[in-house]
Scaffold this active site. Structure first.
Site, PDB file in Angstrom:
ATOM      1  N   LYS A 139      74.888  13.198  31.667  1.00 24.79           N
ATOM      2  CA  LYS A 139      74.183  13.570  32.912  1.00 24.79           C
ATOM      3  C   LYS A 139      72.967  12.684  33.077  1.00 24.79           C
ATOM      4  O   LYS A 139      72.177  12.512  32.146  1.00 24.79           O
ATOM      5  CB  LYS A 139      73.734  15.039  32.822  1.00 24.79           C
ATOM      6  CG  LYS A 139      73.027  15.527  34.070  1.00 24.79           C
ATOM      7  CD  LYS A 139      74.010  16.027  35.100  1.00 24.79           C
ATOM      8  CE  LYS A 139      73.395  16.193  36.478  1.00 24.79           C
ATOM      9  NZ  LYS A 139      73.402  14.943  37.292  1.00 24.79           N
ATOM     10  N   ASN A 198      60.878  10.329  46.522  1.00 19.87           N
ATOM     11  CA  ASN A 198      61.262  11.724  46.329  1.00 19.87           C
ATOM     12  C   ASN A 198      60.303  12.465  45.400  1.00 19.87           C
ATOM     13  O   ASN A 198      59.849  13.568  45.719  1.00 19.87           O
ATOM     14  CB  ASN A 198      62.698  11.779  45.791  1.00 19.87           C
ATOM     15  CG  ASN A 198      63.114  13.178  45.433  1.00 19.87           C
ATOM     16  OD1 ASN A 198      63.095  13.562  44.269  1.00 19.87           O
ATOM     17  ND2 ASN A 198      63.451  13.977  46.436  1.00 19.87           N
ATOM     18  N   GLN A 212      66.818  10.020  28.695  1.00 12.14           N
ATOM     19  CA  GLN A 212      67.524  11.157  29.302  1.00 12.14           C
ATOM     20  C   GLN A 212      68.095  12.101  28.239  1.00 12.14           C
ATOM     21  O   GLN A 212      68.160  13.315  28.444  1.00 12.14           O
ATOM     22  CB  GLN A 212      68.635  10.638  30.222  1.00 12.14           C
ATOM     23  CG  GLN A 212      69.110  11.637  31.257  1.00 12.14           C
ATOM     24  CD  GLN A 212      68.205  11.715  32.479  1.00 12.14           C
ATOM     25  OE1 GLN A 212      67.725  10.704  32.962  1.00 12.14           O
ATOM     26  NE2 GLN A 212      67.966  12.912  32.980  1.00 12.14           N
ATOM     27  N   SER A 224      69.514  19.904  38.712  1.00 14.87           N
ATOM     28  CA  SER A 224      70.873  19.351  38.746  1.00 14.87           C
ATOM     29  C   SER A 224      71.800  20.206  37.876  1.00 14.87           C
ATOM     30  O   SER A 224      72.944  20.478  38.255  1.00 14.87           O
ATOM     31  CB  SER A 224      70.884  17.915  38.216  1.00 14.87           C
ATOM     32  OG  SER A 224      70.498  17.000  39.217  1.00 14.87           O
ATOM     33  N   GLY A 272      70.852  11.186  41.727  1.00  8.16           N
ATOM     34  CA  GLY A 272      70.013  10.137  42.287  1.00  8.16           C
ATOM     35  C   GLY A 272      68.917   9.675  41.345  1.00  8.16           C
ATOM     36  O   GLY A 272      68.687  10.254  40.283  1.00  8.16           O
ATOM     37  N   ASP A 273      68.259   8.619  41.735  1.00 10.98           N
ATOM     38  CA  ASP A 273      67.062   8.093  41.081  1.00 10.98           C
ATOM     39  C   ASP A 273      66.450   7.131  42.108  1.00 10.98           C
ATOM     40  O   ASP A 273      66.722   7.289  43.312  1.00 10.98           O
ATOM     41  CB  ASP A 273      67.422   7.388  39.758  1.00 10.98           C
ATOM     42  CG  ASP A 273      66.207   7.099  38.879  1.00 10.98           C
ATOM     43  OD1 ASP A 273      65.717   8.041  38.220  1.00 10.98           O
ATOM     44  OD2 ASP A 273      65.727   5.955  38.850  1.00 10.98           O
ATOM     45  N   LYS A 310      72.709   7.244  32.246  1.00  8.65           N
ATOM     46  CA  LYS A 310      72.046   6.660  33.409  1.00  8.65           C
ATOM     47  C   LYS A 310      72.923   5.553  33.928  1.00  8.65           C
ATOM     48  O   LYS A 310      73.730   4.988  33.180  1.00  8.65           O
ATOM     49  CB  LYS A 310      70.685   6.073  33.013  1.00  8.65           C
ATOM     50  CG  LYS A 310      69.743   5.884  34.170  1.00  8.65           C
ATOM     51  CD  LYS A 310      69.008   7.169  34.466  1.00  8.65           C
ATOM     52  CE  LYS A 310      68.135   7.080  35.677  1.00  8.65           C
ATOM     53  NZ  LYS A 310      67.266   8.279  35.759  1.00  8.65           N
TER      54      LYS A 310
HETATM   55  P1  NDP Z   1      62.380   6.825  45.243  1.00  8.50           P
HETATM   56  O1  NDP Z   1      63.276   5.664  45.437  1.00  8.50           O
HETATM   57  O2  NDP Z   1      62.512   8.005  46.124  1.00  8.50           O
HETATM   58  O3  NDP Z   1      60.857   6.372  45.306  1.00  8.50           O
HETATM   59  C1  NDP Z   1      60.331   5.414  44.451  1.00  8.50           C
HETATM   60  C2  NDP Z   1      58.905   5.107  44.880  1.00  8.50           C
HETATM   61  O4  NDP Z   1      58.285   4.267  43.932  1.00  8.50           O
HETATM   62  C3  NDP Z   1      58.850   4.376  46.206  1.00  8.50           C
HETATM   63  O5  NDP Z   1      57.673   4.725  46.876  1.00  8.50           O
HETATM   64  C4  NDP Z   1      58.855   2.923  45.776  1.00  8.50           C
HETATM   65  O6  NDP Z   1      58.272   2.064  46.733  1.00  8.50           O
HETATM   66  C5  NDP Z   1      58.025   2.986  44.518  1.00  8.50           C
HETATM   67  N1  NDP Z   1      58.497   1.950  43.578  1.00  8.50           N
HETATM   68  C6  NDP Z   1      59.711   1.836  43.026  1.00  8.50           C
HETATM   69  N2  NDP Z   1      59.799   0.757  42.272  1.00  8.50           N
HETATM   70  C7  NDP Z   1      58.628   0.172  42.338  1.00  8.50           C
HETATM   71  C8  NDP Z   1      58.096  -0.993  41.757  1.00  8.50           C
HETATM   72  N3  NDP Z   1      58.821  -1.782  40.939  1.00  8.50           N
HETATM   73  N4  NDP Z   1      56.811  -1.298  42.017  1.00  8.50           N
HETATM   74  C9  NDP Z   1      56.076  -0.504  42.843  1.00  8.50           C
HETATM   75  N5  NDP Z   1      56.526   0.621  43.420  1.00  8.50           N
HETATM   76  C10 NDP Z   1      57.772   0.944  43.172  1.00  8.50           C
HETATM   77  O7  NDP Z   1      62.564   7.235  43.723  1.00  8.50           O
HETATM   78  P2  NDP Z   1      62.155   8.615  43.001  1.00  8.50           P
HETATM   79  O8  NDP Z   1      60.946   9.190  43.631  1.00  8.50           O
HETATM   80  O9  NDP Z   1      63.385   9.427  42.901  1.00  8.50           O
HETATM   81  O10 NDP Z   1      61.823   8.093  41.524  1.00  8.50           O
HETATM   82  C11 NDP Z   1      60.505   7.755  41.109  1.00  8.50           C
HETATM   83  C12 NDP Z   1      60.431   7.809  39.601  1.00  8.50           C
HETATM   84  O11 NDP Z   1      60.727   9.126  39.153  1.00  8.50           O
HETATM   85  C13 NDP Z   1      61.396   6.902  38.843  1.00  8.50           C
HETATM   86  O12 NDP Z   1      60.799   6.480  37.639  1.00  8.50           O
HETATM   87  C14 NDP Z   1      62.562   7.835  38.511  1.00  8.50           C
HETATM   88  O13 NDP Z   1      63.289   7.374  37.399  1.00  8.50           O
HETATM   89  C15 NDP Z   1      61.794   9.095  38.208  1.00  8.50           C
HETATM   90  N6  NDP Z   1      62.544  10.358  38.285  1.00  8.50           N
HETATM   91  C16 NDP Z   1      63.239  10.706  39.412  1.00  8.50           C
HETATM   92  C17 NDP Z   1      63.893  11.910  39.466  1.00  8.50           C
HETATM   93  C18 NDP Z   1      64.621  12.370  40.675  1.00  8.50           C
HETATM   94  O14 NDP Z   1      65.162  13.480  40.656  1.00  8.50           O
HETATM   95  N7  NDP Z   1      64.652  11.621  41.777  1.00  8.50           N
HETATM   96  C19 NDP Z   1      63.920  12.826  38.306  1.00  8.50           C
HETATM   97  C20 NDP Z   1      63.102  12.397  37.207  1.00  8.50           C
HETATM   98  C21 NDP Z   1      62.462  11.197  37.216  1.00  8.50           C
HETATM   99  P3  NDP Z   1      59.164   1.439  47.905  1.00  8.50           P
HETATM  100  O15 NDP Z   1      59.402   2.544  48.874  1.00  8.50           O
HETATM  101  O16 NDP Z   1      58.357   0.337  48.473  1.00  8.50           O
HETATM  102  O17 NDP Z   1      60.412   0.961  47.252  1.00  8.50           O
HETATM  103  O1  2IT Z   2      65.485  10.635  35.618  1.00  7.19           O
HETATM  104  C1  2IT Z   2      66.056  11.698  35.932  1.00  7.19           C
HETATM  105  O2  2IT Z   2      65.986  12.715  35.242  1.00  7.19           O
HETATM  106  C2  2IT Z   2      66.800  11.724  37.196  1.00  7.19           C
HETATM  107  N1  2IT Z   2      66.818  10.722  37.920  1.00  7.19           N
HETATM  108  C3  2IT Z   2      67.579  12.940  37.600  1.00  7.19           C
HETATM  109  C4  2IT Z   2      68.890  12.984  36.885  1.00  7.19           C
HETATM  110  C5  2IT Z   2      69.828  14.074  37.343  1.00  7.19           C
HETATM  111  O3  2IT Z   2      70.949  14.058  36.827  1.00  7.19           O
HETATM  112  O4  2IT Z   2      69.464  14.915  38.158  1.00  7.19           O
END
Ligand code: NDP
Ligand code: 2IT
Length: 445
Positions: free
Chosen positions: A90, A241, A111, A377, A165-166, A126
């Site tokens: 997952k 997100n 993870q 999830s 997603g991520d 992942k």
């Molecule tokens: P999104 O794609 O929704 O948002 C990512 C944000 O971070 C955007 O604002 C993006 O800017 C910015 N960003 C991404 N990469 C870079 C970079 N290299 N330099 C500067 N800014 C950057 O992703 P999430 O919000 O889902 O994910 C954010 C973090 O949280 C990640 O590390 C992810 O692994 C982690 N995460 C996500 C989960 C989830 O359920 N979605 C769960 C647990 C962890 P821009 O819009 O300009 O691209």
């Molecule tokens: O980094 C993370 O934990 C996620 N992007 C969510 C993974 C998931 O399976 O919901």
């Protein structure tokens, strides 16, 4: 040489150029020293650390697609199925140009521990692609997702591996991938992906889960250290997100979030970030933060990086890996920060983490503080199996309970191993103990 050092030397030699992966492994192995040293001969005989650091399976594949101008385009797709001892693999899918094998391995390695901490039956994985969704039309995104799934579908399933997603993968992309999976399989296998739309098996509160969960855990960490989140100023990075729903929940808990950022610039809003405008700009229009600044005359937009120079009590890095470095940690401490909790995966470098801990800043690592996303999830999978859905309040309450339990689990583990207050060690140890138990019980597999 001790077992830990022997394994880390081996991992370094075998993965020379994989700096993110080495960073994640180094942090975990350092934390496990006191656990392994209690029974080193046993763990060595079981080759438990070798098994811990080597993924069960890695799939790398070509993703061909056609852009709107009719050009053939090729990207590289990945799925790392790291450890399936606790449950079906997952973990999320990331679409970003920086995706490579090192990034995929670090994320899937982390993870394993995160999913273990949720106490739900999920193994660690992942995946993703070095595809850049920026500037692509909706049809291009759809064709890419369909092509990606045409290869990925061979390796996933509701009882084998369940992606979500991520970065760069949200409800839209999950929808397109789910459609293609359903078409290829000719069956409605709802539990094969999570983060689905609410009209086809998604869970209420999954969109909010990572950001909300981050704040529930931060609130509990502060409470257990004699403080309160209400009235605090919060600096958040990212505008995706995780960041959006961290900002929303910070307001709900009485704190004031004053920053956000994207890959081109950042916002300081002295009146606090307006969540409705941020959602409109980022979720609906998929626009830059300059559009947020246009709608908020008091807000300042700056190019480049800079969120961590703002005076705040709490810092929540919610964008990407290695976005909070030693100089950022020094700036935060100089400005009086008292707590840092990671919404992103490994946003803080090892040096910055150590500095913050030495300065007495409460620090919670992402594998604990951002576990709310994968936890919900897991709840989505449970609802899909039952062919039933819980209300928003039911899911949100379960999320809150899970985050509070995770905090106490790592707080207790840190205390038991003589490292009270070191939540990095606590998270790694607590995550490891359950995983090791499952691995050992299943024999040499
Ligand atoms: P999104 O794609 O929704 O948002 C990512 C944000 O971070 C955007 O604002 C993006 O800017 C910015 N960003 C991404 N990469 C870079 C970079 N290299 N330099 C500067 N800014 C950057 O992703 P999430 O919000 O889902 O994910 C954010 C973090 O949280 C990640 O590390 C992810 O692994 C982690 N995460 C996500 C989960 C989830 O359920 N979605 C769960 C647990 C962890 P821009 O819009 O300009 O691209
Ligand atoms: O980094 C993370 O934990 C996620 N992007 C969510 C993974 C998931 O399976 O919901």
């Amino acid at each position: 040489m001790g077992y830990i050092d022997e394994i880390f030397t081996q991992v370094r030699e075998q993965n020379i150029a994989q700096k993110e992966f080495l960073q994640a492994v180094e942090e975990v192995l350092e934390s496990l020293r006191p656990v392994i040293e209690r029974d080193e001969a046993f763990y060595r005989r079981e080759a438990l650390l070798e098994r811990l650091v080597n993924p069960e399976r890695i799939v790398i594949f070509r993703v061909p697609w056609v852009d709107d101008a009719g050009n053939a385009r090729i990207n590289k797709g990945f799925r790392v199925q790291y450890n399936g001892s606790i449950g079906p693999y997952k973990g999320g899918l990331r679409f970003h140009p920086t995706v490579n094998l090192s990034v995929m391995k670090f994320l899937s390695f982390e993870q394993n521990f995160k999913n273990s901490l949720t106490a739900l039956p999920m193994g660690g994985a992942k995946g993703g692609a070095d595809f850049d969704p920026k500037g692509k039309s909706d049809r291009e995104i759809m064709r890419f997702c369909q092509s990606f799934m045409t290869e990925l579908y061979k390796y996933i399933g509701s009882d084998t591996d369940v992606p979500a997603g991520d970065i760069g993968v949200g409800a839209r992309e999950i929808g397109y991938m789910y459609g293609q999976y359903r078409r290829i399989k000719g069956a409605y296998e709802g539990g094969v992906l999570t983060g689905k739309g609410l009209s086809f098996g998604g869970s209420l509160a999954r969109t909010e889960a990572t950001g909300y969960g981050l704040l529930y855990l931060t609130q509990e960490m502060l409470r257990c250290n004699g403080s309160d989140i209400a009235g605090k100023t919060v600096a958040v990075s990212g505008a995706g997100n995780v960041a959006i729903y961290a900002i929303e929940k910070a307001w709900q808990l009485g704190a004031k979030p004053v920053t956000c950022s994207d890959s081109t610039g950042w916002i300081y809003d002295p009146d606090g970030i307006d969540v409705a405008i941020l959602k409109e700009v980022k979720e609906v229009r998929r626009a830059r933060l300059t559009e947020y600044a246009k709608a908020r005359p008091n807000a300042q937009y700056h190019e480049g990086k800079g969120v961590w120079t703002v005076k705040c009590d709490i810092a929540l890095p919610c964008a990407t890996q290695n976005e909070l470095l030693l100089d950022d940690a020094k700036a935060l401490v100089a400005n009086g920060v008292t707590a840092v909790a990671e919404g992103a995966n490994m946003p803080t470098s090892l040096e910055a983490t150590k500095y913050l801990q030495e300065k007495g800043v409460l620090f919670c690592p992402g594998k604990a503080s951002n576990a709310g996303g994968v936890a919900v999830s897991g709840l989505e999978m449970a609802q899909n199996s039952m062919r039933y859905s819980w209300t928003f309040e039911e899911v949100d309450n379960k999320l809150k309970e899970i985050m509070i339990r995770i905090f106490h689990n790592l707080d207790d583990a840190a205390k038991e191993y003589g490292m009270a207050g070191n939540y990095v060690a606590g998270a790694n140890i607590a995550g490891f103990l359950k995983l090791a138990n499952a691995m050992l019980a299943q024999g040499i597999v």
